[in-house]
Design a protein around this motif. Structure first.
Motif, short mmCIF file in Angstrom:
data_model
loop_
_atom_site.label_atom_id
_atom_site.label_comp_id
_atom_site.label_asym_id
_atom_site.label_seq_id
_atom_site.Cartn_x
_atom_site.Cartn_y
_atom_site.Cartn_z
N GLU A 112 0.83 -1.21 0.00
CA GLU A 112 0.00 0.00 0.00
C GLU A 112 0.87 1.26 0.00
O GLU A 112 0.54 2.25 -0.64
CB GLU A 112 -0.96 0.02 1.20
N TYR A 113 1.99 1.19 0.70
CA TYR A 113 2.93 2.32 0.71
C TYR A 113 3.41 2.61 -0.72
O TYR A 113 3.45 3.77 -1.16
CB TYR A 113 4.12 1.98 1.63
N LEU A 114 3.74 1.56 -1.47
CA LEU A 114 4.18 1.75 -2.86
C LEU A 114 3.07 2.36 -3.72
O LEU A 114 3.33 3.21 -4.57
CB LEU A 114 4.61 0.41 -3.48
N LEU A 115 1.84 1.93 -3.47
CA LEU A 115 0.68 2.44 -4.22
C LEU A 115 0.52 3.95 -3.98
O LEU A 115 0.14 4.69 -4.88
CB LEU A 115 -0.57 1.69 -3.75
N GLU A 116 0.83 4.38 -2.77
CA GLU A 116 0.73 5.82 -2.45
C GLU A 116 1.90 6.60 -3.02
O GLU A 116 1.79 7.78 -3.32
CB GLU A 116 0.70 6.01 -0.92
N SER B 250 -3.04 5.89 -9.20
CA SER B 250 -2.17 4.71 -9.23
C SER B 250 -3.02 3.45 -9.15
O SER B 250 -4.18 3.50 -8.74
CB SER B 250 -1.20 4.75 -8.05
N SER B 251 -2.43 2.34 -9.53
CA SER B 251 -3.17 1.08 -9.40
C SER B 251 -2.19 -0.07 -9.25
O SER B 251 -0.99 0.09 -9.49
CB SER B 251 -4.09 0.85 -10.60
N ASN C 219 10.46 0.99 9.34
CA ASN C 219 9.83 1.82 10.35
C ASN C 219 8.87 2.84 9.75
O ASN C 219 7.85 3.17 10.33
CB ASN C 219 10.91 2.52 11.18
N PHE C 220 9.20 3.31 8.53
CA PHE C 220 8.38 4.39 7.93
C PHE C 220 6.98 3.91 7.52
O PHE C 220 6.13 4.73 7.17
CB PHE C 220 9.09 5.06 6.75
N ILE C 221 6.74 2.60 7.58
CA ILE C 221 5.37 2.15 7.28
C ILE C 221 4.67 1.69 8.56
O ILE C 221 3.71 0.93 8.51
CB ILE C 221 5.33 1.03 6.21
N LYS C 222 5.13 2.18 9.68
CA LYS C 222 4.60 1.75 10.98
C LYS C 222 3.08 1.89 11.07
O LYS C 222 2.39 0.99 11.50
CB LYS C 222 5.28 2.57 12.09
N ASP C 223 2.54 3.03 10.62
CA ASP C 223 1.09 3.25 10.70
C ASP C 223 0.33 2.24 9.85
O ASP C 223 -0.69 1.70 10.26
CB ASP C 223 0.71 4.67 10.24
#
Length: 331
Positions: free
Chosen positions: A25-29, A145-146, A224-228
């Motif tokens: 999901e992080y990559l998608l954003e 994005s998709s 760590n940056f995808i903690k949320d």
């Protein structure tokens, strides 16, 4: 057409589904304009349910978690899958205007062909060798994005797959399936020398060939940056949802998937609603929930609300079929 596509290959070194889905999901954003990312990842001892599915109905949750398994929910629609490290997952994450299913699939088909297996894309979202499925695919899109992702069974534990997953009676009746096992196959069964590693190498090289990309590979581990996002995917609320006890439950299986509609009424209004479905169009199902919430429980209003949904042509047909079905139930 898009001559300046920039490519990236990312491999996860984590076997934790909550991390891997959070990173997806992080990559998608974060995916950039004209960028195409190939993301390869594996989960160990995991059941992944589709965005709108009810895990209690799809698998033996308690037994599975009791045996150390992890349950995860993805953003995309479709059905439930079992992952272990004999299975490889791929995700194409891209600027939405680069989306080209045939081209993306050709990366996978070419890689498998290079390893000596003849395969084809078929039906709703499956890749088959002969009559048997070794890969299921699903899709998700945001505004710009998709992604298109899928599983590839290389050497997965089929006993676990059939031990923990439940196949609904409606599905069995509509497809005449004898068992889940007879329809799926490991690539290793077809060709003994296939491994996750040589499959990965072949997917990466066919990706670079088809997208004319460069060959740097990025390896990611727990970030760590995808903690949320990690907290979201690992939370009970995301995995199981807060399911109230429902007054009304209607279930029907259509050609495009199952709809399991659950409603609570208060003073004749739809006070709460959850729709479970293995339909591929995950956003459409969510839109339907939003539209029907707080609507009077009368067919004329429900019909009107369903017509309000802003949707694609195939979804208009789905709405028509849903309305016909509900008319027979509500009158």
């Amino acid at each position: 057409m898009h001559s300046n596509i920039s490519t990236k290959i990312i491999c996860s070194t984590s076997y934790n589904p909550w991390h891997n889905l959070a990173f997806e999901e992080y990559l998608l954003e974060k995916v950039k304009e004209n960028e195409m990312i190939l993301y390869l990842w594996q989960n160990d001892n995991t059941i992944v349910v589709g965005r709108n599915q009810n895990p209690w109905k799809e698998c033996k949750c308690k037994d599975f978690e009791g045996d150390g398994g992890k349950i995860a929910r993805r953003l995309s629609g479709g059905g439930t899958v079992f992952h272990d490290i004999g299975n490889l997952n791929f995700t194409f994450v891209m600027d939405k205007k680069l989306y080209d299913l045939e081209k993306q699939l050709s990366v996978i088909l070419k890689a498998v062909n290079n390893l000596g297996i003849d395969a084809e894309f078929s039906g709703r979202n499956d890749i088959l060798a002969g009559e048997r499925k070794f890969s299921g695919n699903a899709f998700y899109e945001k505004e710009n994005s998709s992604y298109h992702h899928g599983t590839i069974l290389v050497d997965a534990d089929m006993d676990k797959l059939s031990k923990y997953l439940k196949v609904s009676k409606e599905k069995i009746a509509s497809k005449g399936i004898e068992s889940v096992r007879s329809r799926v196959v490991n690539l290793k069964t077809i060709k003994g020398d296939i491994t996750i590693e040589n499959l990965k190498d072949n997917i990466m090289s066919s990706f670079l060939e088809i997208y004319k990309g460069k060959s740097d590979i990025e390896y990611v581990e727990d970030q760590n940056f995808i903690k949320d996002l990690y907290e979201k995917y690992s939370s009970w609320k995301w995995k199981y949802g807060e399911t109230p006890k429902f007054d009304i439950n209607f279930v029907n299986r259509f050609t495009w998937g199952e709809i399991d509609l659950n409603l609570n009424l208060k003073d004749g209004m739809i006070d709460s609603i959850v729709i479970y479905s293995d339909a591929m169009n995950s956003i459409f199902i969510k839109d339907m929930e939003c539209e029907l919430l707080d609507s009077p429980f009368k067919m004329e209003f429900i019909s009107e609300k369903l017509d309000n949904i802003n949707c694609k042509v195939d979804e208009k047909n789905m709405i028509f079929e849903i309305k016909e079905w509900l008319k027979s139930k509500i009158g």
